[in-house]
Design an enzyme around this catalytic site. Structure first.
Site, PDB file in Angstrom:
ATOM      1  N   HIS A 255       0.843  -1.211   0.000  1.00  0.00           N
ATOM      2  CA  HIS A 255       0.000   0.000   0.000  1.00  0.00           C
ATOM      3  C   HIS A 255       0.872   1.251   0.000  1.00  0.00           C
ATOM      4  O   HIS A 255       1.270   1.759   1.053  1.00  0.00           O
ATOM      5  CB  HIS A 255      -0.928  -0.002   1.214  1.00  0.00           C
ATOM      6  CG  HIS A 255      -2.016   1.029   1.118  1.00  0.00           C
ATOM      7  ND1 HIS A 255      -3.288   0.810   1.592  1.00  0.00           N
ATOM      8  CD2 HIS A 255      -2.028   2.277   0.599  1.00  0.00           C
ATOM      9  CE1 HIS A 255      -4.038   1.890   1.373  1.00  0.00           C
ATOM     10  NE2 HIS A 255      -3.277   2.810   0.781  1.00  0.00           N
TER      11      HIS A 255
ATOM     12  N   ARG B 221       2.513   8.716  -6.531  1.00  0.00           N
ATOM     13  CA  ARG B 221       2.155  10.076  -7.007  1.00  0.00           C
ATOM     14  C   ARG B 221       2.451  10.372  -8.464  1.00  0.00           C
ATOM     15  O   ARG B 221       2.030  11.406  -8.968  1.00  0.00           O
ATOM     16  CB  ARG B 221       2.840  11.153  -6.147  1.00  0.00           C
ATOM     17  CG  ARG B 221       2.567  11.060  -4.649  1.00  0.00           C
ATOM     18  CD  ARG B 221       1.096  11.160  -4.320  1.00  0.00           C
ATOM     19  NE  ARG B 221       0.865  11.357  -2.887  1.00  0.00           N
ATOM     20  CZ  ARG B 221      -0.262  11.047  -2.260  1.00  0.00           C
ATOM     21  NH1 ARG B 221      -1.263  10.507  -2.935  1.00  0.00           N
ATOM     22  NH2 ARG B 221      -0.399  11.267  -0.977  1.00  0.00           N
TER      23      ARG B 221
ATOM     24  N   ASN C  81      -4.557   6.370  -7.442  1.00  0.00           N
ATOM     25  CA  ASN C  81      -5.100   7.747  -7.384  1.00  0.00           C
ATOM     26  C   ASN C  81      -4.069   8.796  -7.793  1.00  0.00           C
ATOM     27  O   ASN C  81      -3.805   9.761  -7.086  1.00  0.00           O
ATOM     28  CB  ASN C  81      -5.690   8.056  -6.003  1.00  0.00           C
ATOM     29  CG  ASN C  81      -4.667   8.021  -4.885  1.00  0.00           C
ATOM     30  OD1 ASN C  81      -3.621   7.383  -5.017  1.00  0.00           O
ATOM     31  ND2 ASN C  81      -4.941   8.693  -3.792  1.00  0.00           N
TER      32      ASN C  81
ATOM     33  N   ASP D 277      -8.877   3.495  -3.864  1.00  0.00           N
ATOM     34  CA  ASP D 277      -8.288   4.019  -2.624  1.00  0.00           C
ATOM     35  C   ASP D 277      -8.181   5.538  -2.622  1.00  0.00           C
ATOM     36  O   ASP D 277      -7.843   6.162  -3.624  1.00  0.00           O
ATOM     37  CB  ASP D 277      -6.904   3.423  -2.372  1.00  0.00           C
ATOM     38  CG  ASP D 277      -6.365   3.843  -1.004  1.00  0.00           C
ATOM     39  OD1 ASP D 277      -7.121   3.756  -0.028  1.00  0.00           O
ATOM     40  OD2 ASP D 277      -5.206   4.274  -0.926  1.00  0.00           O
TER      41      ASP D 277
ATOM     42  N   HIS E 229     -10.838   0.601   0.559  1.00  0.00           N
ATOM     43  CA  HIS E 229     -10.684   1.781   1.420  1.00  0.00           C
ATOM     44  C   HIS E 229     -12.034   1.957   2.102  1.00  0.00           C
ATOM     45  O   HIS E 229     -12.974   2.472   1.498  1.00  0.00           O
ATOM     46  CB  HIS E 229     -10.303   2.990   0.566  1.00  0.00           C
ATOM     47  CG  HIS E 229     -10.355   4.303   1.284  1.00  0.00           C
ATOM     48  ND1 HIS E 229      -9.226   5.005   1.624  1.00  0.00           N
ATOM     49  CD2 HIS E 229     -11.408   5.051   1.719  1.00  0.00           C
ATOM     50  CE1 HIS E 229      -9.569   6.129   2.244  1.00  0.00           C
ATOM     51  NE2 HIS E 229     -10.896   6.183   2.304  1.00  0.00           N
TER      52      HIS E 229
ATOM     53  N   HIS F 241      -5.607  -0.433   5.386  1.00  0.00           N
ATOM     54  CA  HIS F 241      -5.410   0.409   6.584  1.00  0.00           C
ATOM     55  C   HIS F 241      -6.523   0.309   7.625  1.00  0.00           C
ATOM     56  O   HIS F 241      -7.171   1.284   7.968  1.00  0.00           O
ATOM     57  CB  HIS F 241      -5.168   1.872   6.185  1.00  0.00           C
ATOM     58  CG  HIS F 241      -6.111   2.452   5.149  1.00  0.00           C
ATOM     59  ND1 HIS F 241      -7.485   2.407   5.253  1.00  0.00           N
ATOM     60  CD2 HIS F 241      -5.857   3.107   3.994  1.00  0.00           C
ATOM     61  CE1 HIS F 241      -8.022   3.012   4.209  1.00  0.00           C
ATOM     62  NE2 HIS F 241      -7.042   3.439   3.428  1.00  0.00           N
TER      63      HIS F 241
ATOM     64  N   ASP G 275       0.793   2.544   3.737  1.00  0.00           N
ATOM     65  CA  ASP G 275      -0.022   3.649   3.208  1.00  0.00           C
ATOM     66  C   ASP G 275       0.848   4.900   3.052  1.00  0.00           C
ATOM     67  O   ASP G 275       0.429   6.017   3.380  1.00  0.00           O
ATOM     68  CB  ASP G 275      -1.249   3.933   4.091  1.00  0.00           C
ATOM     69  CG  ASP G 275      -2.295   4.776   3.354  1.00  0.00           C
ATOM     70  OD1 ASP G 275      -2.103   5.068   2.157  1.00  0.00           O
ATOM     71  OD2 ASP G 275      -3.304   5.139   3.984  1.00  0.00           O
TER      72      ASP G 275
ATOM     73  N   HIS H 285       3.239  14.125   0.844  1.00  0.00           N
ATOM     74  CA  HIS H 285       2.694  15.452   0.542  1.00  0.00           C
ATOM     75  C   HIS H 285       3.806  16.474   0.703  1.00  0.00           C
ATOM     76  O   HIS H 285       4.637  16.360   1.606  1.00  0.00           O
ATOM     77  CB  HIS H 285       1.540  15.804   1.491  1.00  0.00           C
ATOM     78  CG  HIS H 285       0.312  14.974   1.292  1.00  0.00           C
ATOM     79  ND1 HIS H 285      -0.458  15.058   0.142  1.00  0.00           N
ATOM     80  CD2 HIS H 285      -0.276  14.035   2.069  1.00  0.00           C
ATOM     81  CE1 HIS H 285      -1.477  14.215   0.244  1.00  0.00           C
ATOM     82  NE2 HIS H 285      -1.384  13.561   1.395  1.00  0.00           N
TER      83      HIS H 285
ATOM     84  N   GLY I 169      -2.569  12.030   5.365  1.00  0.00           N
ATOM     85  CA  GLY I 169      -1.538  11.065   4.987  1.00  0.00           C
ATOM     86  C   GLY I 169      -0.140  11.425   5.432  1.00  0.00           C
ATOM     87  O   GLY I 169       0.194  12.596   5.617  1.00  0.00           O
TER      88      GLY I 169
HETATM   89 ZN    ZN Z   1      -7.229   4.621   1.742  1.00  0.00          ZN
HETATM   90 ZN    ZN Z   2      -3.838   4.790   0.633  1.00  0.00          ZN
END
Ligand code: ZN
Ligand code: ZN
Length: 440
Positions: free
Chosen positions: A61, A65, A95, A153, A180, A233, A309, A313, A328
Site C-alpha cells: 500500500h 504520485r 489515485n 483508494d 478503502h 489500513h 499507506d 505530501h 496522509g
Molecule cells: Zn485509503
Molecule cells: Zn492509501
C-alpha cells in the site's frame, strides 16, 4: 557475478527456515540455500553476526504520485525510499493524475519503474473510471497490462452494487479488490477520530463505525460473490471484529494495518496541541482501545499484513491549518524501525511473525511473486539489523516528502541492506560492513 552469503542468519517463515545458512546468488537469482556450500568461484561475503537475512520485504500500500503529482513524489524517488526502508517491492495505488483506470497508465508506471531500477513496482488499477464510483473499469485489460488488484483508494466504493460487480469481475480474472473502507455519510467532513480528543480540540470527528460498516458490507459481498476482498489500513476495533467473523466463516478476506495505527493514538494530537498536520491521516489515529485491538490482531493472526499507506505530501501542502491539510504521512523509511521496536522488542510478536507480516502474507494477499526464498527465483533479499539503534531523520529521507510524525524518534531496529534481483540497491555500511558493496 556469483555471490556466496556465508553462514548468515536466515529467517524465511514460509520455508520454515530460521537458522544459519549459506546462500548463493548467481545471475540475479537464488541458486542454492544450504549449509557448508562450496564457494566454487563465488565471491564470499560474511555479514556481521547481528544481521538477519529475510525474503525481500513487500509493501502492498504505497502512493507513488506519478503521473501527475511529481512535486510530492516520483516513481524514482518513491522506489529509492522503498529500498532505503528495506522494501524490495511495492504495490502502488491508482489515485494519480490521471488515475490508473486504463492500461496505458499502467504501462507508463511500469516503464518508469523499470527506468528507476530500484524496488519492483506492482501497479493497482482503479475500480471505477476516474475513481468516480459509477462506471466499472475494464478490469481484464488492467490485469493484462500488469495490475495486481483494483481499488478506488482515497475514496470508498460508495454503492454496494458497484462493489458487487467489482468483486465479480476481479474474481473472474483472479485478483482481489482492495477496500478503502469508509461510509461517506458517516465520515462526512471529519478530520480526526470521533472521541474525547477531537471534542477537546474542536475537530470534527470520524467514528470507528464509519469504517466498520463498510468492512461488514464488503465482507458480505465477498461472501456472496466469492471474490477476494483486502481491507486496507484497518484502524477501528469494530472492523477487526468483522474481519474475524468473516474469516471464521471462511470468507476470502485479508486485512492490513499501518505502523502509525498500532504505534500512535489520538492522544498524540492533544500532546502536540492539535496543530501537527503530520498526525492527520485517513483513517485517523484512533483511541487506545483501537490501537490495542490492532496489536492483538497482529498477535493472534487475524491481521495478515503490515503496509505503510506511504502518502507523500509537499511541506507547503501540509503547512495548512489542521482542517484544511491533506490526509496522509510517508511510511516507507520508518516502517522497519517502528515494527522492530514496537512489536518485536516490545515482546508483542517474534521476529519470524513480523517477517511473515511483511513478506509472504503481503505476497499472498495480492498474489505477488516472492515473499519467500526459493531456488531459481529472483534474489530479492532484505538484511535487517534488529538490535541497531536508529534515529529517524526526515530531512534525510530518500522520499521527496518528509511528512512524518516520527521525526527525531530513536528506535531499536534498522535496515542493513536491500538486494533486488541480485543487485545491492541499498546498503548501510556502518551496519553491515563493506562486503556487499562490490556485489552489484
Ligand atoms: Zn485509503
Ligand atoms: Zn492509501
Amino acid at each position: 557475478m556469483t555471490l556466496l552469503l556465508k553462514n548468515v542468519h536466515l529467517i524465511d517463515p514460509a520455508a520454515s527456515r530460521n537458522g544459519r545458512f549459506d546462500l548463493i546468488v548467481a545471475g540475479g537469482r537464488i541458486s542454492r540455500i544450504g549449509r557448508d556450500l562450496p564457494a566454487e568461484g563465488a565471491r564470499v561475503v560474511e555479514l556481521p553476526p547481528a544481521c538477519v537475512v529475510t525474503p525481500g520485504l513487500i509493501d502492498i500500500h504505497v502512493h507513488l504520485r506519478e503521473p501527475g503529482q511529481e512535486h510530492k513524489e516520483t516513481i524514482a524517488t518513491g522506489t529509492a525510499s522503498a529500498v532505503a526502508g528495506g522494501f524490495t517491492a511495492v504495490a502502488c495505488m491508482p489515485n494519480t493524475d490521471p488515475i490508473n483506470d486504463h492500461a496505458p497508465v499502467t504501462e507508463f508506471i511500469l516503464k518508469r519503474a523499470a527506468e528507476a531500477a530500484r524496488a519492483r513496482v506492482y501497479p493497482i488499477g482503479a475500480v471505477s473510471i476516474g475513481s468516480r464510483g459509477d462506471q466499472l473499469t475494464e478490469i481484464a485489460d488492467l490485469r493484462a497490462a500488469g495490475c495486481v488488484a483494483i481499488t478506488d483508494d482515497g475514496r470508498p466504493v460508495a454503492t454496494a452494487l458497484l462493489m458487487r460487480r467489482a468483486l465479480e469481475y476481479a474474481g473472474m480474472v483472479g485478483i482481489p479488490v482492495i477496500d478503502h473502507c469508509e461510509d461517506p455519510s458517516l465520515k462526512a467532513d471529519g478530520v480526526a477520530h470521533e472521541g474525547a480528543v477531537a471534542s477537546l480540540l474542536g475537530l470534527r470527528g470520524i467514528p470507528g463505525t464509519a469504517e466498520s460498516i463498510m468492512v461488514e458490507r464488503d465482507i458480505s459481498l465477498s461472501e456472496m460473490t466469492g471474490g477476494r476482498v483486502h481491507i486496507a489500513h484497518m484502524s477501528a476495533r469494530q472492523s477487526l471484529r468483522a474481519v474475524r467473523a468473516g474469516k471464521d466463516r471462511g470468507v476470502a478476506v485479508t486485512a492490513e494495518v499501518t505502523p502509525h495505527h498500532f504505534v500512535l493514538t489520538d492522544d498524540a494530537l492533544a500532546e502536540r496541541g492539535g496543530y501537527d498536520t503530520n498526525l492527520k491521516m485517513n483513517p485517523p489515529l484512533r483511541e487506545e482501545a483501537d490501537r490495542a485491538a490492532m496489536i492483538e490482531g497482529l498477535r493472534d493472526g487475524s491481521i495478515d499484513v503490515i503496509a505503510t499507506d506511504h502518502a507523500p505530501h509537499h511541506a507547503d501542502e501540509k503547512a495548512l491549518e489542521f482542517d484544511r491539510a491533506p490526509f496522509g504521512i510517508v511510511g516507507l523509511e520508518t516502517a522497519v524501525p517502528l515494527c522492530l521496536d514496537r512489536l518485536v522488542h516490545a515482546g508483542v510478536i517474534g521476529l519470524p511473525r513480523l517477517i511473515e507480516l511483511l513478506t509472504i502474507n503481503a505476497a499472498r494477499a495480492l498474489g505477488l511473486p516472492g515473499g519467500t526464498l526459493t531456488e531459481g527465483a529472483p534474489a530479492d533479499l532484505t538484511v535487517l539489523v534488529p538490535d541497531a539503534t536508529v534515529t529517524i531523520h526526515a530531512p534525510a529521507f530518500r522520499s521527496k516528502s518528509k511528512n512524518t510524525p516520527f521525526d527525531g524518534w530513536t528506535l531499536k531496529g534498522a535496515v542493513g541492506a536491500t538486494i533486488v534481483g541480485g543487485r545491492v540497491v541499498y546498503v548501510n555500511e556502518a551496519l553491515v560492513g563493506s562486503g556487499l558493496n562490490d556485489a552489484s
